[in-house]
Design a protein around this motif. Structure first.
Motif, PDB file in Angstrom:
ATOM      1  N   GLN A  66      -3.124   5.585   7.136  1.00 30.57           N
ATOM      2  CA  GLN A  66      -2.626   5.317   5.781  1.00 30.57           C
ATOM      3  C   GLN A  66      -2.598   6.127   4.804  1.00 30.57           C
ATOM      4  O   GLN A  66      -1.658   6.329   4.081  1.00 30.57           O
ATOM      5  N   ASP A  67      -3.747   6.897   4.521  1.00 31.41           N
ATOM      6  CA  ASP A  67      -4.010   7.726   3.305  1.00 31.41           C
ATOM      7  C   ASP A  67      -3.273   8.933   3.764  1.00 31.41           C
ATOM      8  O   ASP A  67      -2.879   9.395   2.755  1.00 31.41           O
ATOM      9  N   ILE A  96      -1.979  -0.622   2.281  1.00 29.18           N
ATOM     10  CA  ILE A  96      -0.624  -0.681   2.422  1.00 29.18           C
ATOM     11  C   ILE A  96       0.071  -2.001   2.602  1.00 29.18           C
ATOM     12  O   ILE A  96       1.409  -2.185   2.241  1.00 29.18           O
ATOM     13  N   THR A  97      -0.821  -3.118   2.811  1.00 29.82           N
ATOM     14  CA  THR A  97      -0.219  -4.353   2.838  1.00 29.82           C
ATOM     15  C   THR A  97      -0.014  -5.025   1.587  1.00 29.82           C
ATOM     16  O   THR A  97       0.261  -6.376   1.458  1.00 29.82           O
ATOM     17  N   PRO A 127       9.979   1.391   0.476  1.00 27.70           N
ATOM     18  CA  PRO A 127      10.516   2.708  -0.013  1.00 27.70           C
ATOM     19  C   PRO A 127      11.757   2.401  -0.795  1.00 27.70           C
ATOM     20  O   PRO A 127      12.069   3.263  -1.680  1.00 27.70           O
ATOM     21  N   PHE A 183      -0.280   9.308   5.785  1.00 31.42           N
ATOM     22  CA  PHE A 183       1.229   9.238   5.832  1.00 31.42           C
ATOM     23  C   PHE A 183       2.065   8.286   4.969  1.00 31.42           C
ATOM     24  O   PHE A 183       2.954   8.498   5.118  1.00 31.42           O
ATOM     25  N   ILE A 184       1.406   7.505   4.262  1.00 29.45           N
ATOM     26  CA  ILE A 184       1.916   6.704   3.303  1.00 29.45           C
ATOM     27  C   ILE A 184       1.904   7.354   2.011  1.00 29.45           C
ATOM     28  O   ILE A 184       1.155   7.719   1.519  1.00 29.45           O
ATOM     29  N   THR A 185       3.352   7.551   1.437  1.00 32.58           N
ATOM     30  CA  THR A 185       3.464   8.103   0.120  1.00 32.58           C
ATOM     31  C   THR A 185       3.096   7.218  -0.904  1.00 32.58           C
ATOM     32  O   THR A 185       3.644   6.009  -0.862  1.00 32.58           O
ATOM     33  N   LYS A 186       2.030   7.457  -1.618  1.00 36.86           N
ATOM     34  CA  LYS A 186       1.719   6.684  -2.808  1.00 36.86           C
ATOM     35  C   LYS A 186       2.571   6.641  -3.931  1.00 36.86           C
ATOM     36  O   LYS A 186       2.728   7.920  -4.369  1.00 36.86           O
ATOM     37  N   ASN A 225       4.423  -0.825  -1.178  1.00 37.34           N
ATOM     38  CA  ASN A 225       4.842   0.354  -0.675  1.00 37.34           C
ATOM     39  C   ASN A 225       6.097   0.361   0.040  1.00 37.34           C
ATOM     40  O   ASN A 225       6.428   1.068   0.732  1.00 37.34           O
TER      41      ASN A 225
END
Length: 116
Positions: free
Chosen positions: A9-10, A56-57, A80, A12-15, A78
């Motif tokens: 999560q850290d 992420i949720t 897009p 690949f997920i763009t914050k 999160n």
């Protein structure tokens, strides 16, 4: 296993950098809508009645009045399609989930502004 999920999560997920808001705040959410090949930006302005989840949720629910009908929408933080979030007014409420707000009408449905 949970460490692996947290790592993915850290990585690949763009914050996105959204302002901090809580229950009772009046916010405007700008999000992108795709209609065929065209895309347009639409906004949803209302009162945050709950925030839930973590990482992420994480999601938040916004309620607005459209005429005399109450409309609620749940947004994943999160997502897009979210472009920006503006905090219009900070509200003073005493609980994290203000579901009682659904039953209020008129002057009772007014949330006091929090002082800074």
């Amino acid at each position: 296993m949970s460490d692996l999920v947290k790592f993915v999560q850290d990585e690949f997920i763009t914050k996105k950098d959204f302002p901090e808001f809580n229950s009772g705040d009046t916010i405007t959410v700008y999000y992108e809508i795709k209609e065929g090949e065209k895309t347009r930006t639409q906004f949803f302005k209302g009162v945050v009645i709950q925030k839930r989840g973590a990482g992420i949720t994480q999601t938040f629910t916004i309620r607005k009045m459209s005429g005399s009908v109450g409309v609620e929408r749940i947004f994943p933080l999160n997502m897009p399609a979210l472009q920006k979030i503006e905090v219009n007014q900070r509200g003073k409420v005493r609980r994290a989930r203000i579901f009682y707000f659904r039953d209020l009408t008129g002057k009772k449905a007014k949330i006091k502004e929090r002082r800074r």
